[in-house]
Write a protein that holds these residues in place. Structure first.
Motif, PDB file in Angstrom:
ATOM      1  N   GLU B 474       0.999  -1.386  -0.026  1.00 25.18           N
ATOM      2  CA  GLU B 474      -0.236  -0.291  -0.216  1.00 25.18           C
ATOM      3  C   GLU B 474       1.236   1.419  -0.253  1.00 25.18           C
ATOM      4  O   GLU B 474       0.406   2.449   0.082  1.00 25.18           O
ATOM      5  CB  GLU B 474      -0.993  -0.550   1.029  1.00 25.18           C
ATOM      6  CG  GLU B 474      -2.031  -1.053   0.819  1.00 25.18           C
ATOM      7  CD  GLU B 474      -2.757  -1.522   2.223  1.00 25.18           C
ATOM      8  OE1 GLU B 474      -3.362  -0.068   2.738  1.00 25.18           O
ATOM      9  OE2 GLU B 474      -3.308  -2.041   2.862  1.00 25.18           O
ATOM     10  N   ARG B 475       2.357   1.036   0.162  1.00 29.96           N
ATOM     11  CA  ARG B 475       2.523   2.349   0.339  1.00 29.96           C
ATOM     12  C   ARG B 475       2.961   3.496  -1.953  1.00 29.96           C
ATOM     13  O   ARG B 475       2.528   2.120  -2.566  1.00 29.96           O
ATOM     14  CB  ARG B 475       4.744   1.940  -0.203  1.00 29.96           C
ATOM     15  CG  ARG B 475       4.720   1.749   1.877  1.00 29.96           C
ATOM     16  CD  ARG B 475       6.193   1.966   1.733  1.00 29.96           C
ATOM     17  NE  ARG B 475       6.059   0.868   0.796  1.00 29.96           N
ATOM     18  CZ  ARG B 475       7.674  -0.747   1.241  1.00 29.96           C
ATOM     19  NH1 ARG B 475       7.135  -0.628   2.625  1.00 29.96           N
ATOM     20  NH2 ARG B 475       7.962  -1.303   0.689  1.00 29.96           N
ATOM     21  N   LEU B 476       3.176   4.200  -1.324  1.00 27.55           N
ATOM     22  CA  LEU B 476       2.996   5.384  -2.895  1.00 27.55           C
ATOM     23  C   LEU B 476       3.814   4.224  -3.939  1.00 27.55           C
ATOM     24  O   LEU B 476       3.627   4.172  -4.801  1.00 27.55           O
ATOM     25  CB  LEU B 476       3.257   6.533  -2.826  1.00 27.55           C
ATOM     26  CG  LEU B 476       2.749   7.402  -3.972  1.00 27.55           C
ATOM     27  CD1 LEU B 476       1.591   7.145  -4.359  1.00 27.55           C
ATOM     28  CD2 LEU B 476       3.048   8.551  -3.600  1.00 27.55           C
ATOM     29  N   GLU B 477       4.776   4.470  -3.443  1.00 29.81           N
ATOM     30  CA  GLU B 477       6.129   3.331  -5.205  1.00 29.81           C
ATOM     31  C   GLU B 477       5.492   2.756  -5.142  1.00 29.81           C
ATOM     32  O   GLU B 477       5.757   2.401  -5.990  1.00 29.81           O
ATOM     33  CB  GLU B 477       7.537   3.704  -4.462  1.00 29.81           C
ATOM     34  CG  GLU B 477       7.993   5.003  -4.380  1.00 29.81           C
ATOM     35  CD  GLU B 477       8.245   5.857  -3.138  1.00 29.81           C
ATOM     36  OE1 GLU B 477       7.422   4.902  -2.384  1.00 29.81           O
ATOM     37  OE2 GLU B 477       8.652   6.767  -3.015  1.00 29.81           O
ATOM     38  N   LEU B 480       2.278   2.605  -7.221  1.00 30.16           N
ATOM     39  CA  LEU B 480       2.729   3.046  -8.731  1.00 30.16           C
ATOM     40  C   LEU B 480       3.502   1.710  -9.770  1.00 30.16           C
ATOM     41  O   LEU B 480       3.157   1.472 -10.498  1.00 30.16           O
ATOM     42  CB  LEU B 480       3.814   3.992  -8.772  1.00 30.16           C
ATOM     43  CG  LEU B 480       3.042   5.764  -8.037  1.00 30.16           C
ATOM     44  CD1 LEU B 480       4.447   6.870  -7.664  1.00 30.16           C
ATOM     45  CD2 LEU B 480       2.284   6.366  -8.914  1.00 30.16           C
TER      46      LEU B 480
END
Lengths: 115, 505
Positions: B474-477, B480
């Protein structure tokens, strides 16, 4: 050739989004990506040796035959406006975040806001 | 019932030629009223309510009128709008969920900004449900993204701003891929219509589906959704989870129906999503996160059977918004703590009715919707979807078996909950009549067995288990990065499907 450059731009932007740690850099990377996308629409529409279609004189345009396609450019104008406004909105959000997190490093922010 | 609808439909026939005009007026209304709320802040609630009532009326007219229409504004390169049976369910869901949210917020001191954003969100969701070409859909989805961002962040706490920014990053990147895909479709077919997907290269399909699946919270691309939906305020999460994610699901369903070649991809995405979402939901200990994960899984059910997607989306929208509103009134978000102390009986009753519907127990609309969906599955989907149905029963047992008692005084939100629940749960009871053939002995027995299996597993295993699934993805990187993997996966899938003549066995 142009197409290859355009896709390289899109990919550069995308990798920037993943690899850059700073939020402002991420937003700039997103801008690069959207520039690539816009350029792709322009590249699709661009045709050599053809005339520009003029709405004021449709008969003459049709009589000359081959005219360049105005649709993609018209369409991408909307996307430019939307992309620009979203970036403005995000920058405002980042400004607010900068009060609490002056470094704007994504990792640190995510750690502090994890529920 | 059918005599009545037929008579009504006949009475509405003269209106048919005004449909384009009415539709455009109806799409434009929320935007003009939404911005007028700024000018007339003292009438904010009344104006918002007026728009929603007009929407409800319009949705009812479309359902009763039964006049599927597609029309083009400004010629064949302009905006294409489609009004059909499928879309009308989604429009009705949107109207009623917004109505319930407004009722819930009626007596709170929400600023006019909140009502403006709710109405703009309502309007953009409506237009997204109507669009039948890729570019108008893009515009509608982006407007909706901005409106949701403002709703998520309107408390202006640093945390909510971060959640909103994360949402914008993910959705805007996905929409850029979507735009590239749309350009490929245009180059192949010289039009932006959904039908053009049939003659487009596989990379166009991969990119467009990537954009839509991120926006709609489907399969691994949907992992941004739990944090966003659980961190927002309850009324906002009710709207986000109940209707907003469906704006990207409906186009996927439309594509599947218009272009048979991509139907297997959509069905496969549906199965994957249903299993992934329910897998997370079963082990989740936080009530709002559980509901959000469960939204992911239910979108899978909607996609798995494109033909009957509308009815399922309707029932899911009602249930999910009701449960988010109830979860906001519960004393804690952690199920462990909730299990220790009894909750007020009225709250428990609301939660149980909604949970019973989504688990597929008879007498509520969820039963009919689930039966209809299960009937329209292809043979290779059946096992997986039944597993997902059992998982649904397990996750909602967490709500049904909460301790409750008469002596606990209900929190003050319950008074505000009543009108909202009357709309949503009443809607579930009425919608129950939409598919009467579901009530056969075999169907009832199957539904009851599924739920019983789920409840047994819940009591025997899940309740005692404490598993923490990693939140790394669930981390942004990671979100993406997952996009690139999803794009590759979808591309391979599209090539495979096209080389096999559009049929996956």
């Amino acid at each position: 050739m142009i197409e290859a450059c355009v896709f390289a731009t899109v990919l550069c932007g995308f990798f920037g989004l993943i690899l850059k740690r700073n939020l402002v850099m991420k937003i700039i990377a997103m801008d690069v990506m959207s520039t690539g996308t816009i350029a792709y629409y322009v590249a699709i529409a661009a045709r050599g040796g053809k005339i520009a279609p003029l709405a004021s004189n449709p008969e003459a345009t049709l009589a000359r035959g081959a005219f360049a396609d105005p649709v993609p450019q018209a369409v991408i104008l909307t996307a430019i406006v939307i992309g620009f406004s979203i970036q403005a909105l995000m920058l405002v959000g980042v400004m607010k975040l900068a009060h609490d997190n002056p470094t704007l490093e994504t990792e640190a922010i995510e750690r502090s806001y994890r529920p | 019932m059918s005599v009545l609808t037929n008579a009504l439909a006949e009475a509405l026939t003269p209106l048919a030629e005004y449909v384009p005009l009415l539709t455009v007026a109806w799409v434009a209304l929320p935007f003009s009223i939404g911005f007028s709320i700024y000018l007339l802040p003292q009438y904010d609630r009344i104006l918002a309510l007026g728009v929603t009532l007009v929407s409800t009326l319009y949705a009812a007219l479309v359902i009763v009128g039964q006049t599927p229409q597609t029309f083009e504004l400004l010629g064949s390169f302009g905006v294409t709008l489609a009004i059909d049976d499928l879309g009308s369910y989604f429009i009705l869901t949107n109207a009623l969920v917004t109505l319930a949210v407004l009722m819930y917020c009626w007596r709170t001191e929400k600023p006019d900004f909140f009502y403006t954003q709710v109405i703009l969100l309502h309007g953009s969701v409506n237009s997204a449900f109507l669009c039948a070409d890729f570019i108008s859909l893009y515009v509608a989805l982006e407007v909706l993204g901005v409106a949701s961002f403002l709703l998520v962040t309107y408390t202006r706490s640093a945390k909510s701003i971060w959640i909103g920014l994360r949402y914008l990053f993910v959705s805007n990147t996905a929409m850029l891929f979507y735009l590239v895909g749309t350009a490929l479709v245009y180059r192949a077919t010289n039009s932006f219509q959904f039908q053009g997907l049939a003659d487009s290269p596989p990379e166009a399909i991969a990119l467009i589906f990537l954009g839509l699946s991120v926006k709609g919270g489907i399969f691994v691309s949907g992992l941004w959704l739990p944090q966003t939906h659980s961190q927002a305020e309850s009324p906002v999460s009710a709207m986000l989870s109940g209707v907003v994610v469906k704006t990207a699901v409906l186009p996927l369903v439309r594509c599947a129906l218009l272009v048979p070649e991509v139907e297997p991809i959509v069905r496969l995405l549906g199965v994957g999503t249903a299993l992934l979402g329910v897998g997370y939901a079963v082990f989740e200990k936080d009530s709002k996160r559980m509901l959000a994960f469960h939204t992911v899984s239910q979108l899978g059910f909607v996609l798995a059977a494109p033909l009957v997607a509308g009815f399922y989306a309707l029932t899911h929208g009602f249930v999910k918004s009701a449960l988010f509103l109830v979860a906001g009134a519960l004393p804690s978000r952690n199920f462990k703590e909730l299990n220790k102390k009894p909750i007020a009986r009225s709250l428990w009753l609301f939660a149980t009715i909604a949970a019973a519907s989504i688990s597929g127990l008879p007498l509520l609309a969820g039963f009919g919707a689930k039966t209809l969906t299960m009937k329209s599955l292809l043979p290779w989907q059946v096992v997986a979807m039944n597993v997902a149905a059992v998982g649904t029963a397990i996750s909602f047992a967490k709500f049904i078996f909460l301790p409750h008692s008469d002596e606990i005084k209900a929190p003050e939100q319950v008074q505000r909950l009543w009108p909202a629940m009357a709309i949503l749960l009443g809607g579930l009871l009425i919608a129950n009549g939409l598919y009467p053939p579901a009530y056969s002995f075999a169907n009832i027995a199957k539904a009851t067995a599924t739920v019983a299996a789920g409840w047994t597993i819940y009591h025997a295993i899940i309740k005692r288990l404490s598993v923490k699934l990693p939140r790394g993805p669930e981390r942004l990187e990671d979100l993406l990065g997952t996009m690139s993997l999803t794009a590759v996966g979808l591309f391979l899938l599209a090539i495979y499907v096209f080389s096999n003549g559009g049929y996956v066995q």
